[in-house]
Design an enzyme around this catalytic site. Structure first.
Site, short mmCIF file in Angstrom:
data_model
loop_
_atom_site.label_atom_id
_atom_site.label_comp_id
_atom_site.label_asym_id
_atom_site.label_seq_id
_atom_site.Cartn_x
_atom_site.Cartn_y
_atom_site.Cartn_z
N VAL A 3 0.86 -1.16 0.00
CA VAL A 3 0.00 0.00 0.00
C VAL A 3 0.90 1.22 0.00
O VAL A 3 1.66 1.44 0.93
CB VAL A 3 -0.90 -0.01 1.25
CG1 VAL A 3 -1.80 1.19 1.26
CG2 VAL A 3 -1.71 -1.29 1.28
N CYS A 4 0.83 2.03 -1.03
CA CYS A 4 1.84 3.07 -1.23
C CYS A 4 1.26 4.23 -2.00
O CYS A 4 0.09 4.24 -2.37
CB CYS A 4 3.03 2.54 -2.02
SG CYS A 4 3.59 0.90 -1.55
N THR A 5 2.11 5.21 -2.28
CA THR A 5 1.76 6.34 -3.13
C THR A 5 2.90 6.58 -4.10
O THR A 5 4.07 6.46 -3.73
CB THR A 5 1.53 7.62 -2.29
OG1 THR A 5 0.54 7.37 -1.29
CG2 THR A 5 1.09 8.78 -3.17
N SER A 21 6.17 5.99 -1.76
CA SER A 21 6.24 5.55 -0.38
C SER A 21 5.88 4.08 -0.33
O SER A 21 5.08 3.60 -1.13
CB SER A 21 5.27 6.36 0.50
OG SER A 21 3.94 6.20 0.04
N ARG A 214 -4.97 10.18 0.22
CA ARG A 214 -3.57 10.36 -0.18
C ARG A 214 -3.46 10.76 -1.65
O ARG A 214 -2.61 11.59 -2.01
CB ARG A 214 -2.79 9.06 0.09
CG ARG A 214 -2.50 8.83 1.56
CD ARG A 214 -1.63 7.60 1.79
NE ARG A 214 -2.39 6.36 1.67
CZ ARG A 214 -2.23 5.45 0.73
NH1 ARG A 214 -1.32 5.66 -0.24
NH2 ARG A 214 -2.95 4.35 0.71
#
Length: 325
Positions: A3-5, A21, A214
């Site tokens: 789970v990231c951006t 991230s 986000r």
């Protein structure tokens, strides 16, 4: 499987940069690895087990790569010598479909590595998807339900998701942001409800740690980035956004509970520098690709970002080592 951006900055006059991230409920056991070209790969094997037993994809890498590994499965983030970069992010709705043994198969942990090994541009990477079967694989009890973000040194970009075995591709410079669920089509629709391209201090801004919030914060702060004076300022600008969309320790959400940000990276595709920031360390480290010695067919070079003595330019501290992919 994370789970990231991801944020791509391809609109400044200095460099093409991408931040990401890595948010996950445990350490992903990252290693920063530089692979020479000429490495033989097997996209059907994992830790000595044939996870794609029939018609596995096998190849010899055309390009040297600089990646961060995840659980020893493959590269989950990084770029190659031609300036093609990629990032694997978690997408719960990913459906790779039923295995078709008539097509060469690569397990999801090696999907990104294959594209970085063999393609010089986003367009070339997308062409490699024709006739390729991506197969689900798991690690530590989690399936690699990932989607990919790709970009290259020209600023081109693409998002690849799988729906019932069919790749869904968004290709174009305008696709600069990515988080997680819902699907990218839905994320774009939600983003269109608020024009974050014209940010102001009076604009209400979502502040939670979920993927939708986000995504919108990344859009807002990306639109505020000033034209950088030099590489240092450009990288700092991208890292500032990645810190803003990171998940603080203890913040709960998602089906696995707490997903803290483990690390952040920035790929400078113009200058071919890879920046890495561990959230449990005050030190930002980086590797300059052009200063690496990577003879074709040679051993990979590795550095452990959890080594607390690492700070600043660690190119010279990368040493030959063994890695299972």
């Amino acid at each position: 499987m994370a789970v990231c951006t991801r944020v791509l900055w391809n609109s400044n006059d200095l460099a093409v940069l991408t931040g990401r991230s890595m948010d996950w409920p445990e350490s992903t056991e990252p290693l920063i690895v530089a692979f020479p070209a000429g490495r033989r790969r097997d996209g059907g094997a994992l830790a000595g087990v044939d996870v794609v037993p029939r018609n596995p994809l096998r190849w010899t890498s055309r390009y040297a790569t600089l990646v961060t590994s995840v659980y020893g499965l493959g590269g989950i983030d990084g770029f190659n010598e031609k300036g093609l970069a990629g990032h694997g992010l978690y997408l719960q709705s990913t459906d790779f479909g039923v295995r078709n043994p008539a097509e060469p198969g690569v397990h999801a942990g090696m999907w990104l590595q294959y594209l970085l090994d063999q393609a010089a541009t986003v367009s070339e990477a997308l062409a490699l998807m024709d006739g390729l079967d991506v197969v689900m694989v798991g690690a530590h009890g989690h399936d690699a339900t990932i989607h990919l973000a790709l970009e290259d040194a020209s600023g081109d970009s693409a998002i690849i998701e799988f729906d019932h075995g069919t790749p869904v591709v968004h290709h174009g410079r305008q696709y600069t942001l990515m988080t997680n669920d819902p699907t990218y089509d839905e994320q774009l629709a939600l983003l269109a409800e608020q024009d974050f391209s014209r940010p102001s201090r009076d604009m209400p801004l979502p502040g939670n740690v979920n993927a939708v919030d986000r995504f919108q914060r990344a859009a807002y702060y990306s639109a505020l980035l000033p034209e950088p004076r030099d590489e240092r300022q450009a990288v700092a600008g991208v890292l500032a956004i990645m810190r803003n969309v990171s998940v603080p320790f203890g913040a709960p959400y998602g089906e696995f509970g707490v997903y803290n940000t483990e690390y952040r990276t920035v790929c400078d595709l113009t200058n071919r520098v890879y920046f890495f920031e561990l959230t449990t360390s005050p030190n930002t480290i980086w590797v300059r690709f052009d200063d690496l010695t990577l003879p074709d067919g040679g051993d990979p070079l590795i550095v452990d970002p959890y080594d607390e003595t690492m700070v600043g330019n660690v190119t010279g501290r990368m040493t030959p080592g063994l890695i299972g992919f």
